[in-house]
Design a protein around this motif. Structure first.
Motif, short mmCIF file in Angstrom:
data_model
loop_
_atom_site.label_atom_id
_atom_site.label_comp_id
_atom_site.label_asym_id
_atom_site.label_seq_id
_atom_site.Cartn_x
_atom_site.Cartn_y
_atom_site.Cartn_z
N VAL A 47 -8.25 60.73 10.50
CA VAL A 47 -9.49 60.61 10.43
C VAL A 47 -10.19 61.69 11.33
CG1 VAL A 47 -9.46 57.48 10.91
CG2 VAL A 47 -9.26 58.90 12.75
N SER A 49 -14.14 63.92 13.23
CA SER A 49 -15.94 63.46 13.24
C SER A 49 -15.66 64.83 13.37
CB SER A 49 -15.97 62.50 14.77
OG SER A 49 -15.70 62.98 15.82
N ILE A 59 -18.15 60.98 11.03
CA ILE A 59 -16.34 60.29 11.33
C ILE A 59 -16.30 59.98 9.23
CG2 ILE A 59 -17.05 58.60 12.85
CD1 ILE A 59 -17.14 56.66 11.68
N TRP A 82 -16.16 50.07 9.37
CA TRP A 82 -15.75 51.47 10.36
C TRP A 82 -16.38 50.72 11.80
CZ3 TRP A 82 -20.95 52.76 11.46
CH2 TRP A 82 -21.91 52.55 11.60
N VAL A 84 -17.83 51.50 15.15
CA VAL A 84 -18.22 52.87 16.45
C VAL A 84 -18.51 51.47 18.00
CG1 VAL A 84 -19.13 54.34 17.00
CG2 VAL A 84 -18.93 54.12 15.13
N TYR A 124 -13.85 55.31 17.71
CA TYR A 124 -14.73 55.18 16.01
C TYR A 124 -12.90 54.50 15.38
CZ TYR A 124 -13.22 59.83 14.54
OH TYR A 124 -12.09 60.68 14.13
N THR A 138 -14.86 60.87 19.41
CA THR A 138 -16.12 61.55 19.13
C THR A 138 -17.46 61.67 20.36
OG1 THR A 138 -17.09 62.33 17.58
CG2 THR A 138 -17.77 60.29 18.65
N PRO A 234 -15.10 66.17 18.85
CA PRO A 234 -16.09 66.70 16.96
C PRO A 234 -15.53 67.72 16.24
CG PRO A 234 -17.71 65.79 18.56
CD PRO A 234 -16.03 65.59 18.92
N PRO A 276 -15.69 66.54 8.62
CA PRO A 276 -15.96 65.59 8.99
C PRO A 276 -17.63 66.16 8.41
CG PRO A 276 -14.79 66.48 10.45
CD PRO A 276 -14.22 67.15 9.14
#
Length: 530
Positions: A47, A49, A59, A82, A84, A124, A138, A234, A276
């Motif tokens: 994954v 972000s 994300i 998803w 967060v 997340y 993130t 991020p 992302p």
């Protein structure tokens, strides 16, 4: 995802069919992932972000069971949940929803999570059937009028799979930055398809089609250390040439291929599918003209002007016969270099940058861009015109560089910093209007540049880099024998940069050390070695 469906799905009926199929699969709960594929983990690519704003962050994931076999994921739309949260245990979920992973976008998922609080960390995850993704960390950018006490920034580029392990990403993750800037060459367009970093580079399997670029990204994103680097913070990203083809510029590649724009569009789409990234509206030609230059503010502490010096540049000056791409030439033998209309960024991006600098409220104005901006002559200069330069970098666009430096000076933007990659070498440089004249009141330092080495990609011998530094006094430091990344701490009063170099890029367990560090103080351009 609605706008993506409109762009990429064939018709409203097709959308309805895909959505219905995905909803049916999601409704089956824990058995969905197993029923689609008898083995494997749907989040094999991890994954990520990125693109942080004060109230939003993107994300990302991609449903992919087998990085070397895209066919393992069924060619139907899949519903992915998803969540967060503001705590790692997900006891306090602040946003959640469902996104469609469609085959038209390689089953990638981009969720622009909005309504978040500025300047804070979030966690997340994605859920598909009974499979839960890794948990990513993130954060949002600080509030627009705030002055953060500090920003820890990691800067990386150039991670050819064929040239070593991703140990640098493991150390980057351990450093726990607030933000990561990746400055291009996230993938290279060629190499053997295997999930281990090879001991020897083999030029094969060059990417030309969308499916081939997707496969290359899947290979790279299978790496556990790269996934760790995406988990901790991020990212803001731009591209360079190897996301498409070596030394391409604008609508030309090295071979002057008539159908090159088709290849470029495929590469741009694959880049979006795996980053992302907040996608700006596409034009009538779709991904042929994907805009990537964007601006990010970190309160009033820093403004990031993220540039694209590939898509809009003028053709390379004085290429080799019947070729596009770069060459090594003297300025005397290549008068085209000095044509004032030859742009590196294109008119629209130049105007956008000028406006962003002029109106910037930031203490530090950071140009996050691809390649070394400082003049880097390859032979001692005995008279004007004897400089031998490489035409793919800013040296190949000297008038565009001059215009950019003039823009920096005229804008009044505080504390310009240029961050660069591409050349696989650590450099600390000082940028002035005339690099070969001593710094003076008439020729002041206008900006400070820090250029990072590569994550893996090879470079020239250190002895040759020592010669470059000796020939170019505005280059205050150069180190080409180490792979690694840059780490910056940005505060209102100063920016400190550490060049982090691996002991051995071929060893996934390699240690890392600080090779050099530099400080730039508020209101005083130029580098001071720490």
């Amino acid at each position: 995802m609605d706008s993506q469906r409109r762009i990429f799905l064939a018709s409203a009926a097709r959308i309805a069919a895909l959505t219905a199929a995905a909803g049916s699969l999601a409704g089956s709960g824990a058995s969905a992932a197993t029923r689609l594929n008898g083995a494997g983990y749907p989040f094999a690519l991890g994954v990520a972000s990125g693109s942080p704003l004060p109230d939003a962050v993107v994300i990302w994931t991609r449903i992919n069971y087998d990085p070397l076999n895209a066919g393992a994921t069924p060619a139907i739309a899949l519903a992915v949940r998803w969540e967060v949260a503001d705590d790692e245990a997900f006891r306090r979920i602040v946003a959640k929803g469902q996104a469609m992973a469609t085959p038209e976008l390689a089953h990638s998922v981009h969720v622009d999570v909005t309504g978040l609080e500025p300047g804070r960390w979030y966690w997340y995850r994605f859920i598909f059937g009974d499979a839960v993704s890794p948990i990513g960390r993130t954060r949002t950018a600080p509030a627009a009028e705030s002055m953060p006490a500090s920003l820890k920034l990691a800067v990386a580029s150039c991670q050819h799979w064929e040239f070593g392990s991703y140990a640098a990403h493991r150390h980057l993750a351990t450093a726990a930055p607030d933000l990561v800037a990746f400055l291009g060459d996230y993938i290279y367009e060629w190499g053997a398809y295997q999930l281990q970093h090879p001991q020897r580079a083999v030029r094969r399997d060059e990417s030309f089609t969308l499916e081939q670029y997707r496969a290359r990204y899947a290979q790279y994103k299978s790496d556990a250390d790269l996934q760790r680097a995406h988990l901790v913070a991020p990212w803001i990203v731009t591209w360079d040439d190897h996301e498409v083809a070596n030394d391409y510029g604008n609508e030309r590649d090295e071979l002057l291929t008539p159908t090159f724009l088709q290849r470029r569009a495929a590469a741009y789409q694959a880049f979006y599918e795996h980053m992302p990234l907040r996608l700006l509206p596409l034009g009538r030609r779709g991904f042929v003209d994907m805009r990537i230059y964007q601006r990010y503010d970190w309160g009033r502490l820093a403004r990031f002007h993220v540039l694209d010096d590939r898509q809009y540049r003028a053709n390379h000056a004085c290429p080799k016969p019947n070729r596009g791409g770069s060459n090594s030439v003297t300025t005397r033998a290549c008068p085209d270099l000095m044509r004032p209309e030859r742009s590196m960024l294109g008119t629209a991006q130049e105007q956008w940058l000028q406006e962003g600098l002029k109106k910037s409220p930031a203490r530090w104005n950071i140009l996050a861009q691809q390649t070394l901006m400082a003049q880097s002559s390859q032979v001692p200069i005995t008279r004007p015109g004897d400089e031998r330069i490489w035409t793919d970098g800013w040296d190949g666009y000297p008038m565009a560089r001059q215009q950019l430096l003039d823009t920096l000076q005229a804008s009044g933007a505080r504390n310009p910093l240029v961050l660069s990659g591409d050349v696989h070498t650590f450099y600390a440089t000082e940028l002035s209007r005339d690099a070969m004249r001593p710094v003076s009141r008439a020729n002041p330092v206008l900006a400070t540049e820090f250029c990072g080495t590569s994550i893996t990609s090879s470079s020239r011998p250190q002895s040759r880099t020592d010669e470059y530094v000796a020939m170019n006094p505005h280059i205050r430091y150069g180190r080409s024998d180490k792979r690694g990344y840059m780490l910056l701490e940005i505060t209102p009063g100063k920016t400190t940069t550490w060049f982090q170099g691996l002991d051995n890029v071929r060893d996934s367990a390699s240690n890392i050390a600080t090779l050099a560090s530099f400080t730039v103080r508020d209101g005083k351009a130029g580098v001071q070695q720490s």
